[in-house]
Design an enzyme around this catalytic site. Sequence first.
Site, PDB file in Angstrom:
ATOM      1  N   GLU A  52     -20.431   1.283  -1.924  1.00 26.63           N
ATOM      2  CA  GLU A  52     -19.543   0.781  -2.975  1.00 26.63           C
ATOM      3  C   GLU A  52     -20.166   0.837  -4.365  1.00 26.63           C
ATOM      4  OE1 GLU A  52     -20.025  -0.630  -0.050  1.00 26.63           O
ATOM      5  OE2 GLU A  52     -18.042  -0.406   0.857  1.00 26.63           O
ATOM      6  N   ARG A 109       0.817  -1.208   0.000  1.00 22.60           N
ATOM      7  CA  ARG A 109       0.000   0.000   0.000  1.00 22.60           C
ATOM      8  C   ARG A 109       0.858   1.269   0.000  1.00 22.60           C
ATOM      9  NH1 ARG A 109      -3.712  -0.814   5.091  1.00 22.60           N
ATOM     10  NH2 ARG A 109      -1.661  -1.454   5.856  1.00 22.60           N
ATOM     11  N   SER A 129      -7.484   3.052   5.555  1.00 20.86           N
ATOM     12  CA  SER A 129      -7.074   1.679   5.240  1.00 20.86           C
ATOM     13  C   SER A 129      -6.352   1.588   3.905  1.00 20.86           C
ATOM     14  CB  SER A 129      -8.295   0.750   5.231  1.00 20.86           C
ATOM     15  OG  SER A 129      -9.221   1.134   4.241  1.00 20.86           O
ATOM     16  N   PHE A 162     -15.295  -5.782  -0.324  1.00 20.24           N
ATOM     17  CA  PHE A 162     -16.478  -4.948  -0.508  1.00 20.24           C
ATOM     18  C   PHE A 162     -16.579  -4.397  -1.927  1.00 20.24           C
ATOM     19  CE2 PHE A 162     -15.451  -4.183   4.126  1.00 20.24           C
ATOM     20  CZ  PHE A 162     -16.292  -5.179   4.566  1.00 20.24           C
ATOM     21  N   ARG A 200      -1.889  -5.781   1.693  1.00 15.63           N
ATOM     22  CA  ARG A 200      -1.475  -5.140   2.934  1.00 15.63           C
ATOM     23  C   ARG A 200      -0.535  -6.039   3.731  1.00 15.63           C
ATOM     24  NH1 ARG A 200      -6.176  -3.360   6.116  1.00 15.63           N
ATOM     25  NH2 ARG A 200      -4.831  -3.039   7.904  1.00 15.63           N
TER      26      ARG A 200
END
Length: 322
Positions: free
Chosen positions: A66, A18, A45, A91, A175
């Site tokens: 979303e 990230r 995030s 999501f 991540r």
Amino acid sequence: MTVVHTASIADQPRYDCRDAYVETLAQLAEADHRIVGVVNDSVGSSKLNSFRKAFPDRLINVGIAEQDMVGVASGLANGGRIPFVSAASCFLTARALEQIKADVAYSHTNVKLCGMSPGVAYGELGPTHHSVEDIAWLRAIDGIRIIVPADPIETAAALRWAAASEGPVFIRVSRMSVPKVYPEDYEFHLGKAITVREGNDVTVISNGTVLWRALAAAERLAEEGISARVLSMPTVKPLDTDAVVAAARETAGIVTAEEAVSGGGLGGAVAETVVQHHPARVSILGFPEFAPTGSAGYLLDRYGLSPEGIADAARKLVTTSS
């Protein structure tokens, strides 16, 4: 391109992809005013706080919505912008699958979908937050290029390629900390596998967070006299058919290892290719069921995606062929 490692991959420093994502996105935005970010209340995030500070009018937060997020991104693309949609992959792909299909893929809009924290990165939060199905879902949709980078260097290279390429792209951004696999001058080429270790006895095809584990497995096999070819397959769609067929012809079999479901993802793509072009034995490692809660590392080990698990699958192919 063949990558050579002189020391064990398992002993190398680890990085959060990230960080490469947000750094590269900021560089792209600095150079091109058309680039914007679109998020679903996922600034933290996605590590996009610095991007928001640098480009406050070019980060659009739609909130936890979303479907709206993908629709807004498609509208921005129709208006000449280059939107990078950043959201947890579980999501993004599950809740907005219809919009991805109709607004992005079918409409061929220039939207870049970035699935953050994919696979089992949210380990202890359980199956509702695991995103092991995303690759299989998106493979079934026409017109989306699917990229699963293995380290921060490849993540940055894939983003640069996506920004310069017209049309829908899905990029997984991990991540989970991973070592660097590629040299700093690595360039991403869509649909091309990379030989990260030569070998003639058996082939391991992998990508994403599991690639370094495949390399560590090959190191263990080498100590036993087994020569394992390791192919990095960052592009799941379109797949490098030539590299897969060569592996089927030249080695005893293929092990696929990925942080995804064992049906329909990279393993499914490889198996479909082998069946159609050169039948060979294929062992598919992935998640065959809803994984329980637990750390990401524990879950990978539980389902045979550890270096030893991958090595064991390769051993079985070599043994049964002799």
